[in-house]
Design an enzyme around this catalytic site. Structure first.
Site, PDB file in Angstrom:
ATOM      1  N   TYR A  67      33.939  37.289  28.363  1.00 54.88           N
ATOM      2  CA  TYR A  67      33.222  36.701  29.498  1.00 54.88           C
ATOM      3  C   TYR A  67      33.943  36.835  30.831  1.00 54.88           C
ATOM      4  CZ  TYR A  67      36.441  32.931  28.254  1.00 54.88           C
ATOM      5  OH  TYR A  67      37.562  32.192  27.933  1.00 54.88           O
ATOM      6  N   GLY A  68      35.061  37.514  30.889  1.00 57.30           N
ATOM      7  CA  GLY A  68      35.820  37.591  32.141  1.00 57.30           C
ATOM      8  C   GLY A  68      36.330  38.985  32.411  1.00 57.30           C
ATOM      9  N   THR A  69      37.644  39.125  32.425  1.00 56.66           N
ATOM     10  CA  THR A  69      38.254  40.401  32.807  1.00 56.66           C
ATOM     11  C   THR A  69      38.075  41.493  31.761  1.00 56.66           C
ATOM     12  OG1 THR A  69      40.445  39.854  31.923  1.00 56.66           O
ATOM     13  CG2 THR A  69      39.975  39.216  34.229  1.00 56.66           C
ATOM     14  N   LEU A  70      37.501  41.169  30.597  1.00 51.92           N
ATOM     15  CA  LEU A  70      37.219  42.181  29.575  1.00 51.92           C
ATOM     16  C   LEU A  70      35.793  42.743  29.681  1.00 51.92           C
ATOM     17  CD1 LEU A  70      39.012  40.428  26.614  1.00 51.92           C
ATOM     18  CD2 LEU A  70      39.634  42.655  27.565  1.00 51.92           C
ATOM     19  N   GLU A  76      45.426  37.043  25.607  1.00 52.44           N
ATOM     20  CA  GLU A  76      44.955  35.669  25.802  1.00 52.44           C
ATOM     21  C   GLU A  76      46.022  34.618  25.479  1.00 52.44           C
ATOM     22  OE1 GLU A  76      42.473  35.757  27.461  1.00 52.44           O
ATOM     23  OE2 GLU A  76      41.030  37.225  26.775  1.00 52.44           O
TER      24      GLU A  76
END
Length: 154
Positions: free
Chosen positions: A11-14, A81
């Site tokens: 949901y973010g930088t991936l 993470e």
């Protein structure tokens, strides 16, 4: 490797177009499709977001790893993470299995049901701090967040 070989909800930088997508996912996935994570809220972090359990929806993608690279990808994502193991006191995120909902393809008939996936949620102390003083990402979508404020000049 610990646990079942589940897809990942990111949901973010991936996400595609974000800085960690090509670095970690390129060449290691079999499929990526838009999805949502119900029962979660998204908060701003220092250049990356945090999802925490809550009454909302987080937008992201459901990523299915290539079976030949699953163990490598799981290890890389755990390191990224800062996940050291279930409930480890130094975790930045907890890796938990949650149902994600693929976004229906308008060109395909039928609807897709929930898919159990690994998702990295903010670990305990981080989640508590975000709930009391964090900045929510409006609409739960990292890609549509407002740009950071410009530096102020004296």
């Amino acid at each position: 490797m610990t646990g079942p070989r589940l897809p990942f909800f990111v949901y973010g930088t991936l996400l595609p177009g974000e800085p960690n997508h090509d670095r970690f996912l390129r060449g290691r996935t079999r499929a990526e499709r838009p999805a949502v994570l119900p029962g979660a809220l998204l908060y701003e972090g220092p250049g990356y977001p945090y999802a925490v359990e809550g009454h909302g929806t987080v937008h992201g993608a459901l990523v299915t790893a290539d079976p030949a690279t699953y163990a490598e990808l799981l290890s890389l994502l755990d390191d990224l993470e800062q996940y050291l193991g279930p409930a480890h006191p130094r975790n930045l995120y907890e890796r938990v299995a949650r149902p994600a909902l693929p976004v229906p393809d308008p060109g395909a008939p039928g609807t897709a049901g929930p898919v159990r996936a690994w998702v990295y949620l903010a670990a305990g102390a981080v989640a508590r701090s975000l709930r009391t003083g964090g900045t929510p990402v409006p609409g739960g979508n990292w890609l549509t967040r407002r740009p950071p404020p410009a530096p102020r000049t004296p």
